[in-house]
Write an enzyme that holds these catalytic residues in place. Sequence first.
Site, mmCIF file in Angstrom:
data_model
loop_
_atom_site.group_PDB
_atom_site.id
_atom_site.type_symbol
_atom_site.label_atom_id
_atom_site.label_comp_id
_atom_site.label_asym_id
_atom_site.label_seq_id
_atom_site.Cartn_x
_atom_site.Cartn_y
_atom_site.Cartn_z
ATOM 1 N N HIS A 132 0.654 -1.332 0.123
ATOM 2 C CA HIS A 132 0.015 -0.082 0.010
ATOM 3 C C HIS A 132 0.791 1.376 -0.009
ATOM 4 O O HIS A 132 0.676 2.077 -0.658
ATOM 5 C CB HIS A 132 -0.929 -0.073 1.113
ATOM 6 C CG HIS A 132 -1.439 1.412 1.394
ATOM 7 N ND1 HIS A 132 -2.864 1.660 1.114
ATOM 8 C CD2 HIS A 132 -1.157 2.482 2.375
ATOM 9 C CE1 HIS A 132 -3.336 2.708 1.419
ATOM 10 N NE2 HIS A 132 -2.006 3.347 1.973
ATOM 11 N N GLU A 133 1.971 1.230 0.739
ATOM 12 C CA GLU A 133 2.871 2.393 0.906
ATOM 13 C C GLU A 133 3.436 2.645 -0.380
ATOM 14 O O GLU A 133 3.640 3.593 -0.806
ATOM 15 C CB GLU A 133 3.709 2.511 2.197
ATOM 16 C CG GLU A 133 2.774 2.102 3.349
ATOM 17 C CD GLU A 133 1.998 3.350 3.959
ATOM 18 O OE1 GLU A 133 2.450 4.397 3.064
ATOM 19 O OE2 GLU A 133 1.061 3.161 4.463
ATOM 20 N N HIS A 136 1.565 4.370 -3.115
ATOM 21 C CA HIS A 136 1.372 5.776 -3.084
ATOM 22 C C HIS A 136 2.394 6.637 -3.871
ATOM 23 O O HIS A 136 2.472 7.643 -4.812
ATOM 24 C CB HIS A 136 1.541 6.669 -1.783
ATOM 25 C CG HIS A 136 0.241 6.321 -0.945
ATOM 26 N ND1 HIS A 136 -1.031 6.737 -1.462
ATOM 27 C CD2 HIS A 136 0.061 5.683 0.069
ATOM 28 C CE1 HIS A 136 -2.016 6.702 -0.680
ATOM 29 N NE2 HIS A 136 -1.331 5.965 0.568
ATOM 30 N N GLU A 191 -6.172 6.781 -1.241
ATOM 31 C CA GLU A 191 -5.900 5.544 -0.521
ATOM 32 C C GLU A 191 -6.641 4.386 -0.942
ATOM 33 O O GLU A 191 -5.887 3.277 -0.963
ATOM 34 C CB GLU A 191 -6.768 5.913 0.875
ATOM 35 C CG GLU A 191 -6.036 6.978 1.741
ATOM 36 C CD GLU A 191 -4.751 6.709 2.343
ATOM 37 O OE1 GLU A 191 -4.170 5.548 2.061
ATOM 38 O OE2 GLU A 191 -3.979 7.326 3.121
#
Length: 286
Positions: A132-133, A136, A191
């Site tokens: 997920h990070e 970004h 997100e």
Amino acid sequence: MNTKSLLLGAFLMFFGLSKAQAQINFGERALGAVQKGMTGFTFTDADAAALSKPAVDKMDAENKVAGPTDPYAIRLAKVFGKYTKGEFYTLNYKVYLTKDVNAFATADGSVRVFSGLMDVMDDNELIAVIGHEIGHVNNHDSRDAMKALYQKEALIDAAASQSNKVAAVTDSQLAKIGSAMIDSKYSRKQESEADLFAYEFMKKNGYDVNAEESAFRILAKMSEGAQSSFIDQMMSSHPDSSLRADEAKARAEKDGLYKPYVKKPAVTTPVKKTTTKKKTTTKKKK
């Protein structure tokens, strides 16, 4: 009060600058940039990476980092270390030895995972969170957040108020940028897209995608318990963990991949090799 003063006052209110900061004399050059809103300021992924690296280096120097032989560093390398090349970035990994439950990735490809997170998640769950990070970074969210930070910090001392190029920032500004990178606030859409990136990464590489739901369930449960203080701090810039878990489950169901996730024990210590010593015999002298 003239028009220029009104514009400057509105700009300061918009960014929420303190009273002390508002008293700084920006001068005509900076005021010109304020009036334009820096709409023509170009900021590339390379610019974001160049600004992120010294901020990360500063954080690395100020935190306790797991060495290469530390069990946490060994585990992270085993779990995610083979994934280094992105579309326009190269990833590097380190573990911060702290009880806090967090992880972040920056525009220069630096991925920092807190040991507290590794303590509560198994390897697949870690992949979901780290993925997920990295999402970004891949989706240029980190670049856009860094651009906004840079514009704000550079304007405080007019370091690059009307420049096409990224100018150096002060040590105190690097500290602010570092803190903001950890607590970056992204839109709900950003997100969700980062969650999707993690899901697709796991599916593509043969991991159990149901670990994504499980990871968010863990965070949701922790936010209700005694550890809620620092969990809430981590998740204050993220959407509700329970909602994200529901969305992860729905994705897996849609793909026909859903099944209740069975948590696997995390191996936090390397397996020690056992060696057998050869017995030596000595001949007695006659």
